[in-house]
Design an enzyme around this catalytic site. Sequence first.
Site, mmCIF file in Angstrom:
data_model
loop_
_atom_site.group_PDB
_atom_site.id
_atom_site.type_symbol
_atom_site.label_atom_id
_atom_site.label_comp_id
_atom_site.label_asym_id
_atom_site.label_seq_id
_atom_site.Cartn_x
_atom_site.Cartn_y
_atom_site.Cartn_z
ATOM 1 N N ASP A 250 66.579 27.905 29.754
ATOM 2 C CA ASP A 250 66.444 29.605 28.761
ATOM 3 C C ASP A 250 65.717 28.020 27.972
ATOM 4 O OD1 ASP A 250 65.497 31.453 27.635
ATOM 5 O OD2 ASP A 250 67.604 31.875 26.835
HETATM 6 C C1 BGC Z 1 65.484 33.737 25.973
HETATM 7 C C2 BGC Z 1 65.317 34.375 27.304
HETATM 8 C C3 BGC Z 1 63.093 34.061 27.399
HETATM 9 C C4 BGC Z 1 62.494 32.589 26.921
HETATM 10 C C5 BGC Z 1 61.325 32.609 26.859
HETATM 11 C C6 BGC Z 1 64.592 32.937 25.171
HETATM 12 O O1 BGC Z 1 65.089 32.213 23.487
HETATM 13 O O2 BGC Z 1 66.374 33.748 25.338
HETATM 14 O O3 BGC Z 1 65.302 35.289 27.233
HETATM 15 O O4 BGC Z 1 62.894 34.354 28.098
HETATM 16 O O5 BGC Z 1 63.113 32.378 25.465
HETATM 17 O O6 BGC Z 1 60.536 33.480 26.289
#
Ligand code: BGC
Length: 729
Positions: free
Chosen positions: A260
């Site tokens: 993530d």
């Molecule tokens: C979130 C993810 C997301 C990623 C990219 C993160 O802050 O937890 O779910 O896909 O950002 O935007």
Amino acid sequence: MPLNNEIDEKADELLAKMALAEKIGQMVQIAGPKGPIPDDLKQRLREGKIGSMLNVTDPQTNLEIQRIAAEESRLGIPLIMARDVIHGFRTLFPIPLAQAATWDPQLAEACAKAAAKEARSAGFQWTFAPMMDIARDPRWGRVAEGFGEDPVLAARFASAMVRGFQGSDLSDPGSIAACAKHFAGYGAAEGGRDYDTANIPENLLRDVYLPPFKAAVDAGVATVMSAFNEINGIPATGNIRLLRHILRNEWGFSGFVVSDWRSVAEMIDHGFCEDMKDAAEKSVLAGVDMEMQSSAYADHLEKLAMEGTVPRTLIDEAVRRILRIKWRLGLFNKPAPYYAKPADAPSMEDRELSRTAALKSIVLLKNKNRLLPLSKNIRSLAVIGPLADDPYEVLGTWNRDGRAEDAVTPLAAVRNFLGESFRIHYSAGLDYSRSSDTGQFARALEEAQRSEAVLLFVGEEAILSGEAHSRAYLNLPGSQEALIAEIARSGKPIVLVILAGRPLTIGAVTQYADAVLYAWHPGTMCGPAIVDLIFGNESPSGKLPITFPKTEGQIPVYHAHKSTGRPPENVPLTMMEDIPLRAYQSSLGDASRYLDIGYLPLYPFGYGLSYTEFVYANIKMSSNRIRMDEPFEASVEVTNTGGMEAEEVVQLYIRDLTASLTRPVRELKDFERIRLKPKETRTVVFHLSTDVLGFHNSVMEYVVEPGRFHLWIGGDSTTTLMTEFAVVR
Ligand code: BGC
């Protein structure tokens, strides 16, 4: 699409030509530039040091980045362009929690397919969706992004959405790679605080939190995202057990794992890694193939490989996985299959789909004296509330590419439906959901007074749910409760429509309303879907995918809980207000409950009313003694005894009465959405196998234990229509 072994060969050929730095480049994902492409980024692209980017929203920039990678880098490897396409791209469908309330996975599949088509033509080949974290705490803001509290329901939606995004061939112009996230246990954050610690016993992990991920892997999901949280002391991003042992070895996942956003670097804050070098080592060893946004891999992996701390075979394995997906996406095809055009306005077809999805997701919670559908004889209506005419807020969380101008608000739809001759009296009452300025209350009350009925639109703005947007209080924010009480003084019948990203504690205000519709954040076609229901073009048929608590203090509350040794339903319970002074302790009913609110939730899982009545009868099983490993059937007759054609979600629950590890009091095992004409009866047959009756025992084997079971079928998780059977060897 090339065959798997051809792809393997191609990946291996390319891998053999790659320098270590180029390999590591494939494992790096960064956010795209906000403006023009800076020179140092161009240089990194030419050196093959970036494998993927997210959020490159300008089509020209997107194409130029791909051109540099393909034409100016030594090996010409294209990037995968990623975007969070969570519940639509330009056309927004209901938030995922609302989609789960349809209990119609095929519909969610169609929505994902439509979103994939829009996203791919805008230059994206990869979405970070679906999110399938089981969530039993509505304080957690991300409950909006998932499918609710139940593993069976969530697993069906997870696989359906993967199929919708990916189609049958990832290189199709209408397909994008999906990403099962967040692996794992993210929804079990302590206190519902986003990013917080998850402690999940292994059997619960395997029985409740992992099944949706397994379903996504079985559906062929191309990628998996490791979660932010730690789980049982080890951050998910550095978790060998999750990412290697379970995901790859047990389940045979062949795609790649992305971290993530900075979750590699955040392992330092968790207290699991010393520094960025340590973080790179731990995540690569655990099985994170691509690092999102932080630079541990870019800065340290080469050195770690040279030192021999990270075996080169692991790097090769990660790169091979990434290259394979690039091939499957058709990125190496000639001419280059990436295009990036500004998104067109939603097509009629997608709008219709969005409207259907919204329509089926909305849950009727109350309908006193059958106020709904509204009588055709009404000539004037008040439309009130901060969410009655706000085209932005109805789109919900993770609205990245949707536009307020495409959305149809309830007020606009009511006006459009009723036409000029009808008197519509509108007042927002409050400027936005959190406002406590009661200055417009008098005007709103007047509008109610001069109308025959009131439609009152309240709830949460989009920003109040979603990532990092946990709430400790789950009531209607601002002065909305006071607004409802004020409007009730008009004495007019009130239809309360709640738009929100999570269950709210609405118990205090439903008394003022004759009818209550829970509409979640419905997306682009919010207004027309609500109008269809209010005026009876269709009957509501959504069912809650998550239990609604009476108050925050009751959380966690979910249908598949365990029994205690003192179940509250077995004894008379004295409530707080009835306790005599100096009462003898055990005269109150010694049971698991709260003195002040009892033990029942506000609305149970699976609940939702209809304009018609469904009567369930004749629950039957193919046999009441079922041999282990044999298929069996359970059936029920459902009759629409009311006057309107409508849909119903028929739900099947079981309880394993005695087991070596205690089992929940009810577990959803299957469901089916049916449509019945007035007076029509249908026998709904569920085809099951004893395999679905099992659980992970104390040594983590999946077992089905012989013994007695209860089986219920009905319209929600409190149905009493039950039969009993035994599983025998
Ligand atoms: C979130 C993810 C997301 C990623 C990219 C993160 O802050 O937890 O779910 O896909 O950002 O935007």
